[in-house]
Scaffold this motif. Structure first.
Motif, short mmCIF file in Angstrom:
data_model
loop_
_atom_site.label_atom_id
_atom_site.label_comp_id
_atom_site.label_asym_id
_atom_site.label_seq_id
_atom_site.Cartn_x
_atom_site.Cartn_y
_atom_site.Cartn_z
N GLN A 13 0.83 -1.21 0.00
CA GLN A 13 0.00 0.00 0.00
C GLN A 13 0.87 1.26 0.00
O GLN A 13 0.53 2.25 -0.64
N TRP A 14 1.98 1.17 0.71
CA TRP A 14 2.88 2.33 0.81
C TRP A 14 3.63 2.62 -0.48
O TRP A 14 4.18 3.70 -0.65
N MET A 15 3.66 1.65 -1.38
CA MET A 15 4.33 1.86 -2.65
C MET A 15 3.41 2.49 -3.70
O MET A 15 3.85 2.83 -4.80
N ARG A 16 2.14 2.64 -3.37
CA ARG A 16 1.20 3.27 -4.30
C ARG A 16 0.15 4.05 -3.50
O ARG A 16 0.07 3.93 -2.29
N SER A 21 -4.30 3.96 1.55
CA SER A 21 -3.46 5.16 1.66
C SER A 21 -4.29 6.43 1.61
O SER A 21 -4.06 7.38 2.37
N ASN A 22 -5.27 6.46 0.72
CA ASN A 22 -6.11 7.65 0.60
C ASN A 22 -6.99 7.85 1.84
O ASN A 22 -7.24 9.00 2.25
N ILE A 27 -4.72 11.92 8.10
CA ILE A 27 -3.87 11.79 9.29
C ILE A 27 -2.44 12.18 8.95
O ILE A 27 -1.76 12.87 9.73
N SER A 28 -1.98 11.76 7.78
CA SER A 28 -0.63 12.11 7.34
C SER A 28 -0.46 13.62 7.17
O SER A 28 0.58 14.18 7.49
N PRO A 184 0.63 7.61 8.55
CA PRO A 184 0.42 6.22 8.17
C PRO A 184 -0.03 6.00 6.73
O PRO A 184 -0.15 4.89 6.27
N SER A 185 -0.24 7.10 5.98
CA SER A 185 -0.68 6.98 4.60
C SER A 185 0.43 6.51 3.68
O SER A 185 0.17 5.95 2.62
N GLY A 186 1.66 6.72 4.12
CA GLY A 186 2.83 6.31 3.36
C GLY A 186 3.94 5.87 4.30
O GLY A 186 3.74 5.80 5.51
#
Length: 358
Positions: A13-16, A21-22, A27-28, A184-186
């Motif tokens: 998820q962190w790679m896209r 992620s959205n 929060i990010s 936590p989004s990335g």
């Protein structure tokens, strides 16, 4: 297995910029705003910045965990010692309880008190180490116990704005910046803009064939860029009941019928890739959480002729009498052989400025 599946899913998820992620993106953005406020308060001197009387080198990352900064810290410490410096190390001591005062030690320390990475660093370098979440406390304790130290290397601490530093290094690997978003989004601990503000970016390549012959070009502006490869060195039998061996001892041309790999590091896949590059193909790979120790079952329950572990994991099992357990040691090899001379010269200049101003 549940942890491994969840961990793999999160990193994918962190790679896209997918659905998860959205969802976490607001929060990010909040974390990004808080980081901006914190950095502004330190830059404007509203919050006090601690200045040590000797130069400080910070080795950190912005991608969360497993980029290879610990081998970089070890290499820098060894090379600076060879050039006449008397370095000391500071670290947070992740995963252990520190208390109000810093833990200070030298070479033979207990990992349960200092943490696995600090224990590995002082074991490999012989340099004194001080561990505390607040870096200023760690520095003061280190200099109090070892007053002859003339340079400090901070294992991590890039985001500790309260500590003034003289040279910043970011270590990255093939994952780069992932989707470019903060946790936590990335996968990022700091803004992507941080990459333009440091002195040096070290790219940790998957194998030596990917390492580009980069060198520091003083005609260009910072940050400078060099490549690194973690070269396998030797296999150490942690029980001491068998002689140490070259890595090739465990490859597919040897007698070992069943090899099991165990790793509890930030990027477990890198360990298996290192073994494969040496023509070692374990029948299974036990992946643990970073800094985790096998405690639910003993090595006796593992059916294997040889058990291969990382240096970071080996400090957790020192004293084991199982002759099947071998530490696979690696060393950082850099594309610029003159990097350490450049770094030493920069630190001499920083030291002279500190003597004039402090």
């Amino acid at each position: 297995m549940n942890y491994n599946k969840v961990n793999e899913y999160i990193h994918k998820q962190w790679m896209r910029k997918g659905l998860l992620s959205n969802i976490l993106y607001p929060i990010s953005q909040t974390i990004k705003f808080l980081l901006f406020i914190k950095n502004y308060l330190y830059k404007s001197k509203i919050l006090k910045v601690f200045r040590a009387r000797i130069p400080i080198i910070v080795v950190g990352n912005i991608y969360i965990g497993g980029t290879g900064k610990t081998p970089v810290v070890i290499s820098i410490t060894k090379e600076l010692k060879a050039k006449g410096w008397n370095p000391g190390i500071i670290s947070r001591g992740y995963g252990v309880r520190i208390g109000n005062t810093a833990k200070v030690g030298y070479k033979d320390v207990d990992y349960s008190e200092f943490g696995d990475e600090p224990t590995l660093i002082t074991k490999k370098t012989g340099a004194p180490i001080s561990v505390h979440p607040k870096r200023c406390i760690a520095i003061k304790s280190l200099l109090h116990n070892f007053p002859n130290i003339d340079i400090i290397i901070s294992d991590d601490g890039l985001q500790h704005s309260s500590m003034e530093r003289d040279f910043e290094i970011i270590v990255q690997d093939n994952r780069g910046i992932g989707n470019g978003r903060l946790i936590p989004s990335g996968p990022l601990r700091d803004s992507v803009l941080r990459l333009d503000q440091v002195d040096l970016i070290v790219s940790n390549r998957i194998n030596c064939k990917e390492m580009i012959n980069k060198s520091i070009c003083l005609e260009k502006s910072k940050p400078y860029h060099i490549d690194m490869y973690l070269r396998p060195e030797f296999a150490f039998n942690i029980s001491g009941l068998k002689n140490n061996r070259p890595i090739s001892y465990f490859n597919r041309n040897n007698y070992h019928r069943k090899i099991v790999a165990i790793s509890g590091i930030g990027n477990n896949e890198r360990f298996i890739k290192t073994l494969n590059d040496c023509m070692i193909y374990p029948s299974s790979h036990i992946k643990l959480m970073d800094h985790c120790k096998l405690n639910n079952f003993s090595f006796c329950d593992i059916s294997a002729d040889a058990i291969l572990i990382t240096s970071k994991d080996a400090v957790k099992y020192s004293g084991s009498k199982d002759p099947r357990i071998w530490e696979i040691s690696v060393a950082a090899e850099f594309s610029d052989k003159d990097f350490f001379s450049y770094l030493s010269n920069q630190m001499h200049q920083a030291s002279m400025k500190l003597k004039d101003h402090l």
